[in-house]
Write an enzyme that holds these catalytic residues in place. Structure first.
Site, PDB file in Angstrom:
ATOM      1  N   ARG A 106     -13.254  12.790   4.866  1.00  0.00           N
ATOM      2  CA  ARG A 106     -11.944  13.423   5.092  1.00  0.00           C
ATOM      3  C   ARG A 106     -11.509  14.188   3.858  1.00  0.00           C
ATOM      4  O   ARG A 106     -10.939  15.273   3.942  1.00  0.00           O
ATOM      5  CB  ARG A 106     -10.897  12.368   5.458  1.00  0.00           C
ATOM      6  CG  ARG A 106     -11.037  11.886   6.901  1.00  0.00           C
ATOM      7  CD  ARG A 106     -10.151  10.681   7.154  1.00  0.00           C
ATOM      8  NE  ARG A 106      -8.778  10.930   6.786  1.00  0.00           N
ATOM      9  CZ  ARG A 106      -7.965  10.014   6.258  1.00  0.00           C
ATOM     10  NH1 ARG A 106      -8.372   8.788   6.042  1.00  0.00           N
ATOM     11  NH2 ARG A 106      -6.730  10.319   5.959  1.00  0.00           N
TER      12      ARG A 106
ATOM     13  N   LYS B  66      -7.776  -1.546   6.245  1.00  0.00           N
ATOM     14  CA  LYS B  66      -8.003  -2.236   4.965  1.00  0.00           C
ATOM     15  C   LYS B  66      -7.019  -3.392   4.806  1.00  0.00           C
ATOM     16  O   LYS B  66      -7.371  -4.460   4.332  1.00  0.00           O
ATOM     17  CB  LYS B  66      -7.845  -1.255   3.799  1.00  0.00           C
ATOM     18  CG  LYS B  66      -9.026  -0.306   3.707  1.00  0.00           C
ATOM     19  CD  LYS B  66      -8.896   0.655   2.553  1.00  0.00           C
ATOM     20  CE  LYS B  66      -7.740   1.595   2.737  1.00  0.00           C
ATOM     21  NZ  LYS B  66      -7.919   2.933   2.223  1.00  0.00           N
TER      22      LYS B  66
ATOM     23  N   SER C 292      -6.898   4.207   8.516  1.00  0.00           N
ATOM     24  CA  SER C 292      -7.493   3.967   7.201  1.00  0.00           C
ATOM     25  C   SER C 292      -6.708   2.886   6.445  1.00  0.00           C
ATOM     26  O   SER C 292      -7.272   1.897   5.972  1.00  0.00           O
ATOM     27  CB  SER C 292      -7.491   5.283   6.413  1.00  0.00           C
ATOM     28  OG  SER C 292      -7.653   5.063   5.039  1.00  0.00           O
TER      29      SER C 292
ATOM     30  N   ASP D 130     -14.151   2.778   6.765  1.00  0.00           N
ATOM     31  CA  ASP D 130     -13.123   3.592   6.103  1.00  0.00           C
ATOM     32  C   ASP D 130     -13.676   4.276   4.864  1.00  0.00           C
ATOM     33  O   ASP D 130     -13.329   5.424   4.580  1.00  0.00           O
ATOM     34  CB  ASP D 130     -11.905   2.748   5.721  1.00  0.00           C
ATOM     35  CG  ASP D 130     -10.879   3.588   4.984  1.00  0.00           C
ATOM     36  OD1 ASP D 130     -10.410   4.578   5.569  1.00  0.00           O
ATOM     37  OD2 ASP D 130     -10.590   3.304   3.804  1.00  0.00           O
TER      38      ASP D 130
ATOM     39  N   HIS E 229       0.846  -1.202   0.000  1.00  0.00           N
ATOM     40  CA  HIS E 229       0.000   0.000   0.000  1.00  0.00           C
ATOM     41  C   HIS E 229       0.870   1.236   0.000  1.00  0.00           C
ATOM     42  O   HIS E 229       1.854   1.318   0.733  1.00  0.00           O
ATOM     43  CB  HIS E 229      -0.893   0.007   1.248  1.00  0.00           C
ATOM     44  CG  HIS E 229      -2.054   0.938   1.142  1.00  0.00           C
ATOM     45  ND1 HIS E 229      -3.269   0.560   0.621  1.00  0.00           N
ATOM     46  CD2 HIS E 229      -2.191   2.240   1.457  1.00  0.00           C
ATOM     47  CE1 HIS E 229      -4.105   1.576   0.643  1.00  0.00           C
ATOM     48  NE2 HIS E 229      -3.472   2.622   1.138  1.00  0.00           N
TER      49      HIS E 229
HETATM   50  N1  URA Z   1      -4.322   5.818   1.660  1.00  0.00           N
HETATM   51  C1  URA Z   1      -5.405   5.357   2.363  1.00  0.00           C
HETATM   52  O1  URA Z   1      -5.880   4.264   2.108  1.00  0.00           O
HETATM   53  N2  URA Z   1      -5.909   6.117   3.329  1.00  0.00           N
HETATM   54  C2  URA Z   1      -5.415   7.327   3.647  1.00  0.00           C
HETATM   55  O2  URA Z   1      -5.919   7.953   4.551  1.00  0.00           O
HETATM   56  C3  URA Z   1      -4.302   7.814   2.915  1.00  0.00           C
HETATM   57  C4  URA Z   1      -3.773   7.026   1.916  1.00  0.00           C
END
Ligand code: URA
Length: 435
Positions: A171, A190, A186, A164, A83
């Site tokens: 956000r 995930k 966040s 999220d 990620h």
């Molecule tokens: N990537 C995400 O999944 N969430 C965030 O808040 C920032 C980057």
């Protein structure tokens, strides 16, 4: 009885929330019993007051449990997720997924990716710029493609960390995206929900990312690594430079084409170096071999064409035409092309990633609101990078757009993004730190 008003004011006063209060908030976000205005007020209170590590861990766990957890049970090998915290020109997942799969070492990369918003691009938009590709697939299809190809890149299932989904959407429009505990919860909710044993994080640092300074990037990286460890996932974070765009292309089809160039073994050097480092860290985290051997394995997949074949197979499985991957002249061309030329001779000392991201967005590559259509052909190709010598009148970048008006707006941002100086700047490494 808990009341959202009391939870908001408690955080507003800078006091630490307990597990019941955080669980109440996340439950209300998920079942829609808390309205957007109270969620937004809470997010803003967190933005100003922060969260302790304990609060962030509880928030992450509650968000993870807000939906299903995807065990990908039919996949027997090691599952590794990757990620990025988001940046400009970041096409790393499109390259690293195929590399890990092509390494053929029993490591799977099931990657649920996102769309771009504001100045940062999204992997799904880039992949879908190949005609016919749809990344909105079922959980069953996601698992079957991962099992068959060794990786998959597709849309975030609405069933994974649904809290999220709602929090991120709010956000993005309330100025609370750049908040370390909220980003950590966040990202990690995930990753924990998607069921991978190992997690490799690319924490971007610089103007084109949410963490503008090394101090912020390090705080975020360490926090996410500690959350991963507490949840018994092997977690590694690379802090990487996002002061200038990654690679040469910023947009959608232009970035997919650049990803193809890297997979052909003839891509931009810094981008290729980062992709090899991320892929090697994934293989190493999965205990494939010692780190040096993992680097060699990752490199090999670029030079023997196997990673390119994996991307072509993914495109085909997602409904696209794999001939595009082997012949990029098939990609649609933009209506308007404009050139930014250097006003003076010297060295390129700055190409501000944030301004370039905004330029690409106004050209039509991004959206300001969720769900807006984008122009897959819009974007920027940089001919020069920070440190390069440039002569007056020489082309710095090419802009692509649907209309002349859009090209002009993009040009204004791009002009602001670039500084030419008399002396070459100090070299900035792409991987700044590994945590
Ligand atoms: N990537 C995400 O999944 N969430 C965030 O808040 C920032 C980057």
């Amino acid at each position: 009885m808990l009341k959202m008003y009391d939870i908001i004011t408690k955080k507003q006063q800078g006091r630490e929330l307990n597990e019941d209060e955080i669980a109440y908030f996340v439950k209300g976000v998920t079942d829609q019993s808390i309205p957007d205005y109270q969620i937004s007020a809470f997010l803003m209170a967190v933005w100003f007051r922060g969260m302790t590590e304990e609060e962030t861990l509880i928030l992450t766990e509650c968000m993870t449990d807000s939906g299903e957890t995807n065990e990908l049970l039919s996949i027997k090998g090691k599952k590794v997720d990757k990620h990025s915290t988001g940046g400009v020109g970041d096409k790393v997942s499109l390259i690293v997924g195929p590399m890990v799969a092509a390494a053929n070492k029993g490591v799977y990369m099931p990657k649920m990716a996102g769309r771009g918003l504001g100045f940062t691009g999204g992997t799904l938009d880039k992949l879908e710029s190949c005609t016919g590709v749809s990344t909105e697939i079922s959980a069953e299809e996601f698992e079957s493609i991962t099992r068959e190809l060794g990786f998959c890149i597709a849309g975030q299932s609405k069933r994974l960390s649904p809290a999220d989904g709602r929090m991120s959407a709010l956000r993005d429009v309330t100025g609370t995206a750049n908040c370390i505990p909220l980003i950590a919860a966040s990202v990690m909710s995930k990753k924990l929900a998607s069921g991978s044993e190992c997690i490799v994080l690319d924490v971007k640092c610089g103007s084109g990312s949410f963490c503008k300074t090394m101090r912020e990037a390090e705080e975020l990286a360490r926090l996410m690594v500690r959350i991963g460890a507490k949840e018994k996932r092997k977690t590694v974070a690379l802090i990487t430079d996002m002061s200038s765009p990654l690679g040469c292309a910023v947009g959608n089809s232009v970035e997919l084409i650049e990803a193809i160039r890297v997979l052909e073994g003839r891509g931009n050097e810094r981008l290729t170096e980062l992709c090899i480092t991320v892929a090697a860290n994934i293989l190493y985290a999965a205990n494939v071999a010692d780190y040096e051997s993992c680097v060699a394995i990752a490199e090999e997949t670029l030079y023997d064409g196997s990673a390119l074949d994996k991307l072509a197979s993914l495109v085909e499985r997602l409904g696209g035409d794999k001939r595009y991957i082997y012949d990029t002249s098939l990609f649609e061309e933009s209506n308007v092309t404009a050139m930014l030329v250097a006003e003076k001779s010297g060295y390129v000392t700055r190409i501000d990633a944030y301004e370039v991201g905004r330029a690409a967005s106004v050209l039509g590559a991004g959206r300001d609101r969720i769900g807006e259509a984008i122009d897959p052909t819009a974007g920027i190709i940089l001919n020069k990078h920070v440190g390069d010598r440039i002569e007056e009148g020489e082309a710095l970048a090419t802009l692509q757009a649907k209309t002349i008006e859009r090209a002009q707006s993009g040009m204004e941002y791009l002009f602001r993004a670039v500084t030419i100086g008399d002396l070459p700047p100090e070299e900035n490494k792409i991987v700044l730190k590994v945590i």
